[in-house]
Design an enzyme around this catalytic site. Structure first.
Site, PDB file in Angstrom:
ATOM      1  N   GLY A   1      -2.515  -1.651  -7.345  1.00 12.84           N
ATOM      2  CA  GLY A   1      -1.388  -2.568  -7.382  1.00 12.84           C
ATOM      3  C   GLY A   1      -1.559  -3.653  -8.444  1.00 12.84           C
ATOM      4  O   GLY A   1      -2.657  -4.179  -8.631  1.00 12.84           O
ATOM      5  N   GLN A   2      -0.454  -3.992  -9.091  1.00 10.66           N
ATOM      6  CA  GLN A   2      -0.444  -5.077 -10.081  1.00 10.66           C
ATOM      7  C   GLN A   2      -0.785  -6.416  -9.443  1.00 10.66           C
ATOM      8  O   GLN A   2      -1.228  -7.338 -10.118  1.00 10.66           O
ATOM      9  CB  GLN A   2       0.937  -5.127 -10.747  1.00 10.66           C
ATOM     10  CG  GLN A   2       1.136  -6.226 -11.760  1.00 10.66           C
ATOM     11  CD  GLN A   2       0.106  -6.170 -12.871  1.00 10.66           C
ATOM     12  OE1 GLN A   2      -0.230  -5.103 -13.372  1.00 10.66           O
ATOM     13  NE2 GLN A   2      -0.423  -7.332 -13.243  1.00 10.66           N
TER      14      GLN A   2
ATOM     15  N   GLN B   1      -8.446  -7.090 -11.001  1.00 18.39           N
ATOM     16  CA  GLN B   1      -9.076  -5.833 -10.561  1.00 18.39           C
ATOM     17  C   GLN B   1      -8.640  -4.672 -11.458  1.00 18.39           C
ATOM     18  O   GLN B   1      -9.457  -3.840 -11.852  1.00 18.39           O
ATOM     19  CB  GLN B   1      -8.676  -5.562  -9.111  1.00 18.39           C
ATOM     20  CG  GLN B   1      -9.069  -4.201  -8.588  1.00 18.39           C
ATOM     21  CD  GLN B   1      -8.875  -4.098  -7.084  1.00 18.39           C
ATOM     22  OE1 GLN B   1      -9.693  -4.595  -6.336  1.00 18.39           O
ATOM     23  NE2 GLN B   1      -7.820  -3.462  -6.654  1.00 18.39           N
TER      24      GLN B   1
ATOM     25  N   HIS C   1       0.844  -1.209   0.000  1.00 17.07           N
ATOM     26  CA  HIS C   1       0.000   0.000   0.000  1.00 17.07           C
ATOM     27  C   HIS C   1       0.878   1.257   0.000  1.00 17.07           C
ATOM     28  O   HIS C   1       0.602   2.220  -0.716  1.00 17.07           O
ATOM     29  CB  HIS C   1      -0.876   0.042   1.254  1.00 17.07           C
ATOM     30  CG  HIS C   1      -1.864  -1.077   1.373  1.00 17.07           C
ATOM     31  ND1 HIS C   1      -1.751  -2.062   2.325  1.00 17.07           N
ATOM     32  CD2 HIS C   1      -2.997  -1.356   0.683  1.00 17.07           C
ATOM     33  CE1 HIS C   1      -2.764  -2.901   2.216  1.00 17.07           C
ATOM     34  NE2 HIS C   1      -3.536  -2.505   1.231  1.00 17.07           N
TER      35      HIS C   1
ATOM     36  N   SER D   1      -2.794  -8.022   2.986  1.00 18.65           N
ATOM     37  CA  SER D   1      -3.358  -7.897   4.339  1.00 18.65           C
ATOM     38  C   SER D   1      -3.766  -9.269   4.861  1.00 18.65           C
ATOM     39  O   SER D   1      -3.802  -9.492   6.065  1.00 18.65           O
ATOM     40  CB  SER D   1      -4.568  -6.974   4.317  1.00 18.65           C
ATOM     41  OG  SER D   1      -4.213  -5.729   3.753  1.00 18.65           O
TER      42      SER D   1
HETATM   43  P1  AMP Z   1      -6.433  -3.744  -0.552  1.00 18.19           P
HETATM   44  O1  AMP Z   1      -6.299  -2.939   0.707  1.00 18.19           O
HETATM   45  O2  AMP Z   1      -5.993  -5.158  -0.396  1.00 18.19           O
HETATM   46  O3  AMP Z   1      -7.771  -3.580  -1.207  1.00 18.19           O
HETATM   47  O4  AMP Z   1      -5.392  -3.110  -1.551  1.00 18.19           O
HETATM   48  C1  AMP Z   1      -5.402  -1.743  -1.858  1.00 18.19           C
HETATM   49  C2  AMP Z   1      -4.487  -1.486  -3.031  1.00 18.19           C
HETATM   50  O5  AMP Z   1      -3.173  -1.899  -2.705  1.00 18.19           O
HETATM   51  C3  AMP Z   1      -4.914  -2.275  -4.278  1.00 18.19           C
HETATM   52  O6  AMP Z   1      -4.754  -1.449  -5.415  1.00 18.19           O
HETATM   53  C4  AMP Z   1      -3.942  -3.415  -4.276  1.00 18.19           C
HETATM   54  O7  AMP Z   1      -3.695  -3.928  -5.569  1.00 18.19           O
HETATM   55  C5  AMP Z   1      -2.698  -2.752  -3.716  1.00 18.19           C
HETATM   56  N1  AMP Z   1      -1.804  -3.767  -3.173  1.00 18.19           N
HETATM   57  C6  AMP Z   1      -2.101  -4.740  -2.279  1.00 18.19           C
HETATM   58  N2  AMP Z   1      -1.031  -5.537  -2.052  1.00 18.19           N
HETATM   59  C7  AMP Z   1      -0.024  -5.056  -2.841  1.00 18.19           C
HETATM   60  C8  AMP Z   1       1.325  -5.449  -3.071  1.00 18.19           C
HETATM   61  N3  AMP Z   1       1.868  -6.496  -2.457  1.00 18.19           N
HETATM   62  N4  AMP Z   1       2.052  -4.725  -3.944  1.00 18.19           N
HETATM   63  C9  AMP Z   1       1.515  -3.649  -4.583  1.00 18.19           C
HETATM   64  N5  AMP Z   1       0.244  -3.236  -4.402  1.00 18.19           N
HETATM   65  C10 AMP Z   1      -0.519  -3.920  -3.554  1.00 18.19           C
END
Ligand code: AMP
Length: 297
Positions: free
Chosen positions: A144-145, A150, A34, A183
């Site tokens: 994030g990739q 998504q 994040h 997470s």
């Molecule tokens: P989330 O809180 O899991 O919904 O993630 C929020 C954003 O963080 C989304 O755009 C995810 O793709 C990105 N994200 C989550 N984990 C990673 C990671 N390991 N590397 C890069 N981006 C991430």
């Protein structure tokens, strides 16, 4: 950092901001993945807003909405340390007051990969992200990739609904052992984490095999599927080699491809992927051709 819970207040603060705004939507329980999005946004935009909302609409009835990690105080401290100015953290009732019935759906792309395994998931994602875009009106939004499907769904949505913002995709951040940060990793026991490492390993070796000259997407997909199906303690959901934009199957990977995996380790669902870019291929094609040339001498 200003912490905002109301939509009206968020709109008011956004309107008062001069210059460009970068938006980083999250569900909290923040980690270095994040924070990499926050840093990218800070580099390119005059202001950065992070949103923290565990969106009930994107969880299935049997999924982990109730037990999803919520670490608000810690998240605030991390964002403060990054110099974030604005955190939008609405309650569920603020985002979905009684009577809300409108949703945003990307029916084709949104029914592939995770969309196939988690019916309705991407409708929840598209709906909440649309709302966040309408509330915060960012110039750029950072994703994030790691969540490759998504990204494909949101790209389609931004194009089709003329959101008029730039969607920026940042590389997957991994822990030192190679596991993509998530997470949900905190659900894993030590033993489960060890098992989960098979996912990034299988993806990396499939990518290496592809760049060494195995260009058939079905062959690479079979290889991934077979490798991961043999891992005890891991339940493969899907292994796919697809077009990164449409998420549709491919014959060959030379024009670029997404190698994507979803698997359960215990009750935790993990996803990960590797991208093969067309450029990578031109280089490897050249390498193979050079090798052929050397061998024919
Ligand atoms: P989330 O809180 O899991 O919904 O993630 C929020 C954003 O963080 C989304 O755009 C995810 O793709 C990105 N994200 C989550 N984990 C990673 C990671 N390991 N590397 C890069 N981006 C991430």
């Amino acid at each position: 950092m200003q912490i905002v819970h109301s939509i009206a207040e968020m709109r008011r603060l956004r309107r008062a901001l001069p210059g460009t705004l970068g938006l980083v939507p999250t569900m909290g329980a923040l980690h270095a993945g994040h924070l990499s999005l926050v840093r990218a946004a800070k580099q390119a935009c005059d202001h950065v807003a992070v949103t923290l909302f565990v969106n009930p609409l994107q969880f299935g009835p049997k999924e982990d909405f109730g037990k999803y990690p919520r670490t608000f105080e810690q998240d605030c401290a991390l964002l403060e340390a990054e110099g974030v100015e604005l955190l939008f953290a609405p309650a569920v009732e603020e985002m979905y007051p009684g009577g809300a019935e409108t949703t945003v759906d990307v029916p084709e792309v949104g029914s592939r990969l995770d969309g196939a395994s988690r019916p309705g998931h991407f409708r929840g994602v598209s709906t909440v992200v649309s709302k966040l875009f309408l509330i915060a009106t960012p110039d750029r939004a950072y994703f994030g990739q790691k969540d490759a499907a998504q990204v494909a769904v949101l790209r389609t949505m931004v194009r089709d609904l003329n959101f008029g913002l730039e969607l920026v995709v940042c590389p997957t951040v991994r822990d030192a052992d190679g596991l993509a940060m998530s997470s949900r990793n905190r659900y894993l026991s030590d033993e489960e984490r060890r098992i989960a490492l098979a996912i990034p390993r299988a993806l990396a070796s499939a990518k290496a095999i592809a760049t060494q000259g195995e260009w058939s997407a079905p062959v690479l997909e079979k290889l991934l599927t077979e490798t991961l199906s043999e891992v005890s303690g891991l339940q493969l959901d899907y292994a796919a080699v697809v077009d990164p934009v449409s998420l549709l199957p491919l014959a060959s990977v030379t024009q670029g491809a997404l190698l994507a995996v979803a698997a359960f380790v215990g009750t935790t669902r993990l996803i990960d992927n590797e991208l093969l870019s067309a450029e990578e291929f031109t280089e490897s094609t050249t390498a193979v051709l050079n090798l052929a040339e050397v061998l024919s001498r």
